[in-house]
Write a protein that holds these residues in place. Sequence first.
Motif, PDB file in Angstrom:
ATOM      1  N   LEU A  60       0.835  -1.202   0.000  1.00 44.44           N
ATOM      2  CA  LEU A  60       0.000   0.000   0.000  1.00 44.44           C
ATOM      3  C   LEU A  60       0.872   1.256   0.000  1.00 44.44           C
ATOM      4  O   LEU A  60       1.725   1.418   0.870  1.00 44.44           O
TER       5      LEU A  60
ATOM      6  N   ALA B 257       0.971   4.533   1.095  1.00 44.62           N
ATOM      7  CA  ALA B 257       0.243   5.439   1.986  1.00 44.62           C
ATOM      8  C   ALA B 257       0.551   6.883   1.628  1.00 44.62           C
ATOM      9  O   ALA B 257      -0.304   7.765   1.736  1.00 44.62           O
TER      10      ALA B 257
ATOM     11  N   PRO C 252      -9.674  12.668   2.183  1.00 43.90           N
ATOM     12  CA  PRO C 252     -10.597  11.697   2.790  1.00 43.90           C
ATOM     13  C   PRO C 252      -9.877  10.822   3.817  1.00 43.90           C
ATOM     14  O   PRO C 252      -8.647  10.812   3.874  1.00 43.90           O
TER      15      PRO C 252
ATOM     16  N   GLY D 193      -7.971   7.975   5.486  1.00 38.87           N
ATOM     17  CA  GLY D 193      -7.044   6.992   4.937  1.00 38.87           C
ATOM     18  C   GLY D 193      -6.274   7.473   3.734  1.00 38.87           C
ATOM     19  O   GLY D 193      -5.657   6.692   3.023  1.00 38.87           O
TER      20      GLY D 193
ATOM     21  N   THR E 209      -1.943  11.599   8.015  1.00 37.86           N
ATOM     22  CA  THR E 209      -1.190  11.322   9.234  1.00 37.86           C
ATOM     23  C   THR E 209       0.154  10.688   8.904  1.00 37.86           C
ATOM     24  O   THR E 209       1.175  11.008   9.519  1.00 37.86           O
ATOM     25  N   THR E 210       0.128   9.806   7.916  1.00 35.39           N
ATOM     26  CA  THR E 210       1.384   9.172   7.524  1.00 35.39           C
ATOM     27  C   THR E 210       2.381  10.217   7.024  1.00 35.39           C
ATOM     28  O   THR E 210       3.564  10.158   7.347  1.00 35.39           O
TER      29      THR E 210
ATOM     30  N   GLN F  19      -2.965  12.635  16.174  1.00 32.05           N
ATOM     31  CA  GLN F  19      -4.395  12.411  15.980  1.00 32.05           C
ATOM     32  C   GLN F  19      -4.992  11.688  17.188  1.00 32.05           C
ATOM     33  O   GLN F  19      -6.030  12.082  17.705  1.00 32.05           O
TER      34      GLN F  19
ATOM     35  N   GLU G 222      -5.511  17.048  13.325  1.00 33.87           N
ATOM     36  CA  GLU G 222      -6.909  17.069  13.756  1.00 33.87           C
ATOM     37  C   GLU G 222      -7.055  17.608  15.177  1.00 33.87           C
ATOM     38  O   GLU G 222      -7.625  16.955  16.054  1.00 33.87           O
TER      39      GLU G 222
ATOM     40  N   HIS H 196     -10.451  17.905   9.120  1.00 31.83           N
ATOM     41  CA  HIS H 196     -11.632  17.500   8.346  1.00 31.83           C
ATOM     42  C   HIS H 196     -12.657  18.633   8.360  1.00 31.83           C
ATOM     43  O   HIS H 196     -13.597  18.644   7.593  1.00 31.83           O
TER      44      HIS H 196
HETATM   45  N1  LIG Z   1       1.384   1.466  10.626  1.00 28.48           N
HETATM   46  C1  LIG Z   1       0.661   1.189   9.519  1.00 28.48           C
HETATM   47  N2  LIG Z   1       0.737  -0.042   8.972  1.00 28.48           N
HETATM   48  C2  LIG Z   1       0.029  -0.342   7.860  1.00 28.48           C
HETATM   49  N3  LIG Z   1      -0.768   0.518   7.235  1.00 28.48           N
HETATM   50  C3  LIG Z   1      -0.903   1.758   7.745  1.00 28.48           C
HETATM   51  C4  LIG Z   1      -0.190   2.152   8.925  1.00 28.48           C
HETATM   52  N4  LIG Z   1      -0.502   3.439   9.194  1.00 28.48           N
HETATM   53  C5  LIG Z   1      -1.370   3.814   8.256  1.00 28.48           C
HETATM   54  N5  LIG Z   1      -1.609   2.817   7.374  1.00 28.48           N
HETATM   55  C6  LIG Z   1      -2.485   2.881   6.202  1.00 28.48           C
HETATM   56  O1  LIG Z   1      -2.060   3.979   5.439  1.00 28.48           O
HETATM   57  C7  LIG Z   1      -3.155   4.678   4.889  1.00 28.48           C
HETATM   58  C8  LIG Z   1      -3.089   6.117   5.277  1.00 28.48           C
HETATM   59  O2  LIG Z   1      -3.365   6.240   6.665  1.00 28.48           O
HETATM   60  P1  LIG Z   1      -3.343   7.652   7.406  1.00 28.48           P
HETATM   61  O3  LIG Z   1      -3.497   7.390   8.862  1.00 28.48           O
HETATM   62  O4  LIG Z   1      -2.144   8.405   6.982  1.00 28.48           O
HETATM   63  O5  LIG Z   1      -4.664   8.334   6.839  1.00 28.48           O
HETATM   64  P2  LIG Z   1      -5.274   9.742   7.212  1.00 28.48           P
HETATM   65  O6  LIG Z   1      -5.304  10.515   5.958  1.00 28.48           O
HETATM   66  O7  LIG Z   1      -4.598  10.334   8.377  1.00 28.48           O
HETATM   67  O8  LIG Z   1      -6.760   9.305   7.591  1.00 28.48           O
HETATM   68  P3  LIG Z   1      -7.748   9.937   8.698  1.00 28.48           P
HETATM   69  O9  LIG Z   1      -8.367  11.131   8.093  1.00 28.48           O
HETATM   70  O10 LIG Z   1      -8.748   8.857   8.923  1.00 28.48           O
HETATM   71  O11 LIG Z   1      -6.934  10.232   9.901  1.00 28.48           O
HETATM   72  C9  LIG Z   1      -4.400   3.963   5.401  1.00 28.48           C
HETATM   73  O12 LIG Z   1      -4.879   3.136   4.375  1.00 28.48           O
HETATM   74  C10 LIG Z   1      -3.922   3.161   6.556  1.00 28.48           C
HETATM   75  O13 LIG Z   1      -4.649   1.974   6.661  1.00 28.48           O
END
Ligand SMILES: Nc1ncnc2c1ncn2[C@@H]1O[C@H](COP(=O)(O)OP(=O)(O)OP(=O)(O)O)[C@@H](O)[C@H]1O
Lengths: 263, 296, 352
Positions: free
Chosen positions: A35, A37, A56, A58, A62-63, A104, A189, A221
Amino acid sequence: MAIENANGLPPSTPMASDQQPLLEGRTVSKYFGGLAAVNNVDFAVYPGEIVGLIGPNGSGKTTLFDCLSRLQKIDGGKITFKGRDVTRARPYQVARMGLSRTFQSVRVYRKMTVLRNMLISHQWRNTSLLHMLRPSPASTARRAHQLLDFLQIEHLAHEDAGHLSGGQRRLLEIGMALMPDPEILLLDEATSGVNPTLIETIKDRIRTLNQQGKTFLLIEHNINFIADLCSRVYVLNYGEKLAEGTPQEILQNEAVIDAYFGA
Amino acid sequence: MDQLSQALVSGLLLGGFYAIMVLGFSVIWGVMGVINLAHGEFLMIGAYLAWGLFRFFGIDPFASLALILPLMFLVGYLLQITLINRIVERPHLMTLLVTFGVSIALANLAKIVFTSDPRNVAVAYSGSFQFAGVTFPIVKTIIFAAALLIMGSLHLFLQRSRLGKSIRAAAQNKTAARIVGVDINRVYAITAGICIALTAAAGAMLSPTQAIFPFMGPPFTLKAVTITALGGLGRIPGALMGGLVLGVTEIFVATYVAGIGTNLGVATSFILLVLILVVRPQGLMGGLRPVDAEAD
Amino acid sequence: MTTAPPADKNGNETGKKARFPSLAPVHSLLAGWAGLALWLLLLLLLALYPYTGVSSLALLVGSQIFVLVTLASNWNLIGGMTGYVDFGHAVFFGVGAYIMAILVTGAPLLISPQWGFWQALPASGAAAALFALLIGLPTLRLKGPYFSIAMLGTLVAMREIVRVSRPITGGGIGLNLPPVLNRIGDYYLMLAIMGLVVSLIWWIQRSEFGQSLIAIREDEVGAEMRGINTTLHKIAAFMIAAFFTGIVGGFWAWQNTFIDPDGVFVETRTVEMVMMSMLGGLGTVWGPPLGAVAIYLLQNLLWSNLFELHLLALGVLLVLIVLFMPEGILGTLGDRSSTSLGRLLARFGRNR
Ligand SMILES: Nc1ncnc2c1ncn2[C@@H]1O[C@H](COP(=O)(O)OP(=O)(O)OP(=O)(O)O)[C@@H](O)[C@H]1O
Ligand SMILES: [Mg+2]
């Protein structure tokens, strides 16, 4: 201390070519297994800006924060902070250089009092061994009390952080992020789970701090929040940068509307 | 070349034993999330049972499995209802402390009952045979065959039988399993029964090959952790692979690293374990569960 | 503490403080200078104790209790304050004991002129600290149970390594140290070491270093992200804990005049340290010493009444403490690293 700013608003177009980005990511990528991210994201925050990061659930916001603050090793790209390559730095190193962030899922030290949470989050850059072997100095305590006051949670100073409500914990975490007097704050957030009056307080505080010269990068958000505060917004979708521009441009962008509301 | 094939065979035979030894540990961890630090002690109990049956009734250790398996199944079943059930799905720290306490208690109980004098089970067929220029110790070969047999049947049981499917369902998603009407507590008790019985059986089979003493357990517990880290949680093929890797590694280290006897097997597996955990905290096969349940 | 209790919206917390409101000021007072003053007074009384004309047995008992208090306090630094539950801490005890034995007997192959006790004692500590550095660099990167298991592995592995390194360690047979009977000397030496260690823990707990350790326990990622060099702080705490444990191990070898792998690299010694700290209160300054005294008394009670059952009873006791006093014991560890821990424990307390 406060930096004068003509209209009290952040500069709307900081793209002056002579200006160096404060925090910059180039082709940042992060994979979890198969994936992507975060995928090839280019990214820059200039001094004095308030930049928004939306997308949106995921979509990798955050990553991306984790990558910028060095909590996650990145699989590709380069990150610079204050002109220095920090791609391989450890989180505490970028923190000492002046980058603070919140999480978060709030991270406070639950078994410590609010005040101790603040004290231990001071600027560690010039902390000598001798300092570390002593209790926190009075100057640190003064700063902690000032910030607690500023965030309107001074009355909770001697409560265990674990006893605070969700919103109070968010404020405490912001306070902890402010303790070291950072140059840039990354807030993930900061308004989720916070009641509307408190959100106004947070908004107000961010504005004040920005006028004093602090740079912000906000994941939100809450579109109104972003529209009110930010001069520029990045939109992520499926780990990729979907759009970038002023809040007005973003809100009228077809692709963004699709990503948020489309199938 | 001879030395190499001999080391390989010895390693694989040892690995077969490790595979059967680790199964109970790995399944309890995988299904219930309990890291059983008293694992080695159940192995020790199995070995003592085999010794007692052999010494006083003249029952062959492999034949004694017919008694030991049901008996220890019962022990495991009861232990689950009375004690382990209280720590299932609890923080790992708590699990570790409780099973650590159980391990200390069992080892010292064994010391009181059996004294710390080492015991031996001297079977008549303790010799070895030659095949293709390689020496096969008879007992270890039987263990290897028995291990494959037991793992094969367990695999079939888990894949085919209704109960086996319930166990796998419980391992994957407790809530969902509960919703579709699986009686989790009964499944857990049966799982614990099977696991403890298997572990004791491994101890019983081991009894002809090494001295039996009250404090023989901890090295096996440590090896079980290493194999689990190598092969993943609760999966029979993983256990087999992890067991074989550890067995071969140990024998090769003993054979080719000068001045190190087989006694250092524990040190070998410890170093291996720390290496795996440091390089890949989630285990080699990605099987180890994330333990920091830092769910948002 | 003067403020109104905040609304507890999440309901995650059991609110221990609220349940015993009267104890909170006592706790905070004892963590401060008052606690240290009481401690120094106690040390003074203990120093005068031999002048009341006590038997040499009483002195032996005294030094044994001091050993336990020191071990518990040391373990608490890494296991309680920093939150790295070390199941193999006895390994540092063993390393200290062996270094002492090897140095003072001038064991074969190593040193020709034998060292005196006073040179060997700091060497025991230093060796243990060095060992902690080497072993901590990989293991302190592990989280939760993996660290615990890796340290247990270290202990078991070291026992075997020492057993097979016969030329240096005497193997399974062990080493005999020159018998020097000096009960009064032992008493004062251990009193001094204990006094030093507990005061040091008191000091650390007040300092920013100590607070950073607690922060690491509560949320390591957060601590790192707020500028704390977590690796360095963890290693430092680990090395300090190992140093004094090694010293105690060296002292113990000297006093016991005989050591073997099964006598010093033994899990029960770790269990003792864990239980003493837990019983008294993990992560507190005065809890582990209290717990150590309690466990010593309990053990002697068990020892005299149950004789060889006492180690069995120790294991059972550990199980009972964890199962039936989860709040009193684990409650203090509470939210360590995982936010769900406290919630789980709270639920545990309610349901069963
Ligand atoms: N430690 C991890 N191991 C595997 N997959 C991860 C990990 N952290 C995040 N992901 C995946 O990476 C993608 C991005 O996650 P992230 O937390 O960055 O989303 P986000 O934009 O912050 O979402 P949200 O608005 O819900 O906080 C998601 O599909 C999540 O499942
Ligand atoms: Mg997010």
